[in-house]
Design a protein around this motif. Structure first.
Motif, PDB file in Angstrom:
ATOM      1  N   ARG A 272       0.833  -1.199   0.000  1.00 26.71           N
ATOM      2  CA  ARG A 272       0.000   0.000   0.000  1.00 26.71           C
ATOM      3  C   ARG A 272       0.870   1.253   0.000  1.00 26.71           C
ATOM      4  N   ASP A 273       0.531   2.225  -0.836  1.00 25.52           N
ATOM      5  CA  ASP A 273       1.230   3.511  -0.981  1.00 25.52           C
ATOM      6  C   ASP A 273       2.589   3.370  -1.669  1.00 25.52           C
ATOM      7  N   GLU A 274       2.910   2.191  -2.221  1.00 23.63           N
ATOM      8  CA  GLU A 274       4.156   2.026  -2.967  1.00 23.63           C
ATOM      9  C   GLU A 274       3.976   2.572  -4.382  1.00 23.63           C
ATOM     10  N   LEU A 275       4.995   3.259  -4.880  1.00 26.40           N
ATOM     11  CA  LEU A 275       4.921   3.860  -6.218  1.00 26.40           C
ATOM     12  C   LEU A 275       4.790   2.772  -7.279  1.00 26.40           C
ATOM     13  N   LEU A 276       3.749   2.887  -8.112  1.00 29.13           N
ATOM     14  CA  LEU A 276       3.502   1.895  -9.152  1.00 29.13           C
ATOM     15  C   LEU A 276       3.816   2.420 -10.544  1.00 29.13           C
ATOM     16  N   VAL A 277       3.344   3.630 -10.854  1.00 27.35           N
ATOM     17  CA  VAL A 277       3.440   4.103 -12.234  1.00 27.35           C
ATOM     18  C   VAL A 277       3.518   5.626 -12.261  1.00 27.35           C
ATOM     19  N   ASP A 278       4.267   6.158 -13.234  1.00 25.19           N
ATOM     20  CA  ASP A 278       4.343   7.594 -13.478  1.00 25.19           C
ATOM     21  C   ASP A 278       3.477   7.930 -14.684  1.00 25.19           C
ATOM     22  N   ILE A 279       2.650   8.968 -14.566  1.00 18.18           N
ATOM     23  CA  ILE A 279       1.801   9.429 -15.662  1.00 18.18           C
ATOM     24  C   ILE A 279       2.234  10.841 -16.041  1.00 18.18           C
ATOM     25  N   GLU A 280       2.602  11.012 -17.290  1.00 16.76           N
ATOM     26  CA  GLU A 280       3.096  12.302 -17.764  1.00 16.76           C
ATOM     27  C   GLU A 280       1.970  13.072 -18.432  1.00 16.76           C
ATOM     28  N   THR A 281       1.730  14.301 -17.940  1.00 19.64           N
ATOM     29  CA  THR A 281       0.770  15.196 -18.568  1.00 19.64           C
ATOM     30  C   THR A 281       1.543  16.316 -19.251  1.00 19.64           C
ATOM     31  N   ASP A 282       0.813  17.267 -19.833  1.00 23.17           N
ATOM     32  CA  ASP A 282       1.507  18.364 -20.498  1.00 23.17           C
ATOM     33  C   ASP A 282       2.013  19.410 -19.517  1.00 23.17           C
ATOM     34  N   LYS A 283       1.846  19.166 -18.204  1.00 23.12           N
ATOM     35  CA  LYS A 283       2.343  20.103 -17.202  1.00 23.12           C
ATOM     36  C   LYS A 283       3.320  19.451 -16.230  1.00 23.12           C
ATOM     37  N   VAL A 284       2.944  18.297 -15.667  1.00 18.68           N
ATOM     38  CA  VAL A 284       3.777  17.651 -14.647  1.00 18.68           C
ATOM     39  C   VAL A 284       3.719  16.143 -14.832  1.00 18.68           C
ATOM     40  N   VAL A 285       4.588  15.454 -14.088  1.00 16.45           N
ATOM     41  CA  VAL A 285       4.552  13.998 -14.027  1.00 16.45           C
ATOM     42  C   VAL A 285       3.882  13.614 -12.711  1.00 16.45           C
ATOM     43  N   LEU A 286       2.780  12.852 -12.805  1.00 15.23           N
ATOM     44  CA  LEU A 286       2.012  12.441 -11.630  1.00 15.23           C
ATOM     45  C   LEU A 286       2.379  11.019 -11.234  1.00 15.23           C
ATOM     46  N   GLU A 287       2.490  10.780  -9.933  1.00 14.87           N
ATOM     47  CA  GLU A 287       2.825   9.461  -9.427  1.00 14.87           C
ATOM     48  C   GLU A 287       1.559   8.773  -8.905  1.00 14.87           C
TER      49      GLU A 287
ATOM     50  N   VAL B 215      -9.188   3.360 -15.376  1.00 17.90           N
ATOM     51  CA  VAL B 215      -8.561   2.202 -14.740  1.00 17.90           C
ATOM     52  C   VAL B 215      -7.372   1.768 -15.598  1.00 17.90           C
ATOM     53  N   ILE B 216      -6.179   1.750 -15.003  1.00 25.28           N
ATOM     54  CA  ILE B 216      -4.965   1.439 -15.762  1.00 25.28           C
ATOM     55  C   ILE B 216      -4.336   0.115 -15.328  1.00 25.28           C
ATOM     56  N   GLY B 217      -4.834  -0.477 -14.255  1.00 30.23           N
ATOM     57  CA  GLY B 217      -4.295  -1.744 -13.796  1.00 30.23           C
ATOM     58  C   GLY B 217      -5.147  -2.306 -12.669  1.00 30.23           C
ATOM     59  N   GLN B 218      -4.791  -3.487 -12.228  1.00 29.87           N
ATOM     60  CA  GLN B 218      -5.535  -4.132 -11.155  1.00 29.87           C
ATOM     61  C   GLN B 218      -4.588  -4.833 -10.190  1.00 29.87           C
ATOM     62  N   ILE B 219      -4.945  -4.794  -8.920  1.00 28.08           N
ATOM     63  CA  ILE B 219      -4.235  -5.538  -7.881  1.00 28.08           C
ATOM     64  C   ILE B 219      -5.107  -6.720  -7.508  1.00 28.08           C
ATOM     65  N   GLY B 220      -4.597  -7.936  -7.744  1.00 30.27           N
ATOM     66  CA  GLY B 220      -5.390  -9.133  -7.533  1.00 30.27           C
ATOM     67  C   GLY B 220      -5.210  -9.723  -6.160  1.00 30.27           C
ATOM     68  N   GLY B 221      -5.986 -10.802  -5.896  1.00 29.39           N
ATOM     69  CA  GLY B 221      -5.932 -11.462  -4.610  1.00 29.39           C
ATOM     70  C   GLY B 221      -4.788 -12.444  -4.539  1.00 29.39           C
ATOM     71  N   GLY B 222      -4.673 -13.102  -3.396  1.00 39.54           N
ATOM     72  CA  GLY B 222      -3.591 -14.047  -3.160  1.00 39.54           C
ATOM     73  C   GLY B 222      -2.628 -13.499  -2.142  1.00 39.54           C
ATOM     74  N   ALA B 223      -1.721 -14.331  -1.695  1.00 42.87           N
ATOM     75  CA  ALA B 223      -0.739 -13.900  -0.712  1.00 42.87           C
ATOM     76  C   ALA B 223       0.615 -13.799  -1.369  1.00 42.87           C
ATOM     77  N   ALA B 224       1.259 -12.654  -1.182  1.00 47.99           N
ATOM     78  CA  ALA B 224       2.590 -12.439  -1.744  1.00 47.99           C
ATOM     79  C   ALA B 224       3.598 -12.387  -0.624  1.00 47.99           C
ATOM     80  N   THR B 225       4.623 -13.182  -0.720  1.00 52.09           N
ATOM     81  CA  THR B 225       5.652 -13.205   0.308  1.00 52.09           C
ATOM     82  C   THR B 225       6.584 -12.020   0.118  1.00 52.09           C
ATOM     83  N   VAL B 226       6.799 -11.289   1.220  1.00 49.72           N
ATOM     84  CA  VAL B 226       7.691 -10.136   1.182  1.00 49.72           C
ATOM     85  C   VAL B 226       8.691 -10.260   2.303  1.00 49.72           C
ATOM     86  N   SER B 227       9.795  -9.600   2.160  1.00 44.09           N
ATOM     87  CA  SER B 227      10.828  -9.636   3.185  1.00 44.09           C
ATOM     88  C   SER B 227      10.427  -8.756   4.345  1.00 44.09           C
ATOM     89  N   ALA B 228      10.902  -9.042   5.525  1.00 46.59           N
ATOM     90  CA  ALA B 228      10.619  -8.245   6.711  1.00 46.59           C
ATOM     91  C   ALA B 228      11.935  -7.720   7.277  1.00 46.59           C
TER      92      ALA B 228
END
Length: 505
Positions: free
Chosen positions: A132-147, A172-185
């Motif tokens: 959650r809140d991790e940067l996924l994608v940059d969108i470039e407009t004619d004024k700024v780049v939005l994160e 809608v530009i993408g989807q976050i699906g279900g399931g468990a993802a192993t991450v480091s702690a």
């Protein structure tokens, strides 16, 4: 106890707003200060957060409904609730538990002045775990780049808008699906990349962005930050260091990395007649459109003058250190004095501060001065609001803050809209004289240039003085030559005698 969710208090100039996006559904769990809904006004998009922990109850205003200032739009009720339709469960130390349902990843709400955007860079690939809140994608407009950040924990299951595709507001530009993802702690803040030793090394978002701009391969950098993190300084040092020859063996062991869009184009030398075609960025295309519009739809004319910079340079030399100590590190530069002088001149010549709207002339009772800033992606013009109420230190701090954030692509769209007058300083790049182009719908722009010693006649004698050429481009439809020349002379007189700025004479 049920808690009301109210719309923010709108400024006097804003009559109402529209519900743009609900980020939670009725029955879902909410946490205090968690973003619930975006309300779009005719000036900005306002974010409303949860006033307390609980469950989102009845929603009184749906997306698209008009709301008034401080109107109740929903309720938060006590209870544990659900998250995306599934009961809330605690995450195991090594596993991120996510819902079996799909969460949409949407483009931000673009302001009215921005029609669409282009997907610039995906920082995650399909199948990768996201937080959650991790940067996924940059969108470039004619004024700024939005994160765009991840709205929830999970796995990036589907990318619906590839890099280079044009997208609309809230698409809608993408989807976050279900399931468990192993991450480091503990969880890393950014996607790890392999360094030269073959071990995984995390990189901060700022380091990744700078690496893209400089064309630096993160896999060749050993991080010096905490826990081996690659910092922005590591990227700067790597970009300045000589590049070693590419190793085929090392490349075969390194994992495939997403393509990097470097702003510069490197071509072979030594007689090779090579050409390379690259697409123009949206920001560059927008700049071109505005420049062509300014030259085609205005009666633009430029008047010149020169100013003796010695009094201002002597003043700066005398008070530079004291000024910096008194104003918490704010530096005493020339831009602050020129901006303040321009503000005083705008009050004396209100037609220079005016603009044309159809068949009407709009006179502005305030001075919002745009300062042109060069960035790796093109020229941007952030605006200092109500300069008349700012002192020199505040102006200098504002310009410096804009410059740093423009370099890192962190300026907001609202910070680059509006403005009644613009100042551009080509002298920092060595320009001796130029004719700046108007920034419509403004009626004038001031161009500063290089300070150069020249022989000048003073009281019948020749003296060597530091001189600067000033240029004022103006729209002749609204400004007569007399007013434009007198405006520029007023700035010249205040710079050559800085006491005039203080005394307002």
């Amino acid at each position: 106890m049920t808690t009301e969710i109210k719309a923010p208090t709108f400024p006097e100039s804003v009559q109402d707003g529209v519900i743009a996006t609900w980020h939670k559904k009725p029955g879902e769990a909410v946490s205090r200060d968690e973003l619930l809904v975006d309300i779009e006004t005719d000036k900005v998009v306002l974010e409303v957060v949860a006033p307390a922990d609980g469950v989102l109850g009845e929603v009184l205003k749906a997306e698209g409904d008009t709301v008034l200032s401080n109107e109740v739009i929903a309720y938060v009720q006590p209870g544990e609730g659900v998250s995306n339709g599934a009961p809330v469960v605690a995450a195991a130390p090594q596993t991120a538990a996510v819902s079996a349902e799909v969460t949409d990843i949407k483009a931000p709400t673009f302001p009215e002045s921005v029609q669409d955007g282009v997907v610039a860079t995906w920082h995650k690939a399909e199948g990768e775990a996201v937080s959650r809140d991790e940067l996924l994608v940059d969108i470039e407009t004619d004024k700024v780049v939005l994160e765009v950040v991840a709205p929830t924990d999970g796995v990036l299951s589907k990318v619906m808008a590839a890099e280079g595709e044009t997208i609309a507001s809230n698409q809608v530009i993408g989807q976050i699906g279900g399931g468990a993802a192993t991450v480091s702690a503990p969880a890393a803040e950014s996607a790890p990349v392999a360094n030269a030793s073959g071990e995984a090394a995390p990189a901060s978002p700022a380091a990744r962005k700078l690496a893209e701009e400089k064309g630096v391969d993160l896999s060749s950098i050993a991080g010096t930050g905490k826990d081996g993190r690659i910092t922005k300084e590591d990227v700067v040092n790597a970009a300045a260091a000589p590049k070693p020859a590419a190793s085929t063996a090392a490349e075969s062991k390194a994992p495939a990395a997403p393509a990097v869009k470097a702003p510069t184009v490197e071509l072979p030398g030594s007689g090779d007649r090579i050409e390379k075609r690259v697409p123009m960025t949206r920001l560059r295309k927008r700049i071109a459109e505005r420049l062509l519009n300014a030259t085609s739809n205005t009666a633009m004319l430029t008047t010149f003058n020169e100013v003796n910079m010695k009094p201002l340079m002597d003043l700066r030399k005398q008070y530079k250190d004291t000024f910096e100590k008194t104003h918490d590190g704010a530096r005493l530069g020339f831009m602050g004095m020129f901006t303040k002088a321009a503000c005083e001149a705008l009050k004396r010549f209100p037609q220079v501060n005016a603009s044309i709207d159809g068949d009407d002339i709009v006179y502005h009772g305030y001075q919002d001065v745009g300062v042109a800033v060069s960035t790796p992606n093109g020229l941007v013009v952030p605006v200092l609001r109500d300069v008349d109420d700012m002192n020199i230190a505040q102006i200098e701090s504002g310009i410096r803050d804009y410059g740093l954030r423009a370099r890192d692509g962190k300026l907001g769209i609202e910070e680059m809209t509006g403005g009644t007058f613009t100042i551009t300083n080509g002298g920092v790049f060595g320009s001796l004289l130029s004719t700046p182009i108007l920034n419509p719908p403004q009626s004038a722009i001031l161009g500063m240039h290089k300070i150069q010693d020249r022989p000048m006649a003073v009281d019948g004698k020749v003296e060597i003085l530091p001189m600067m050429y000033l240029a004022l481009s103006y729209d002749h439809r609204i400004l007569d030559g007399k007013d434009a020349v007198q405006f520029l002379v007023a700035i010249k007189e205040m710079i050559e005698d800085p006491a005039r700025i203080l005394l307002q004479v």
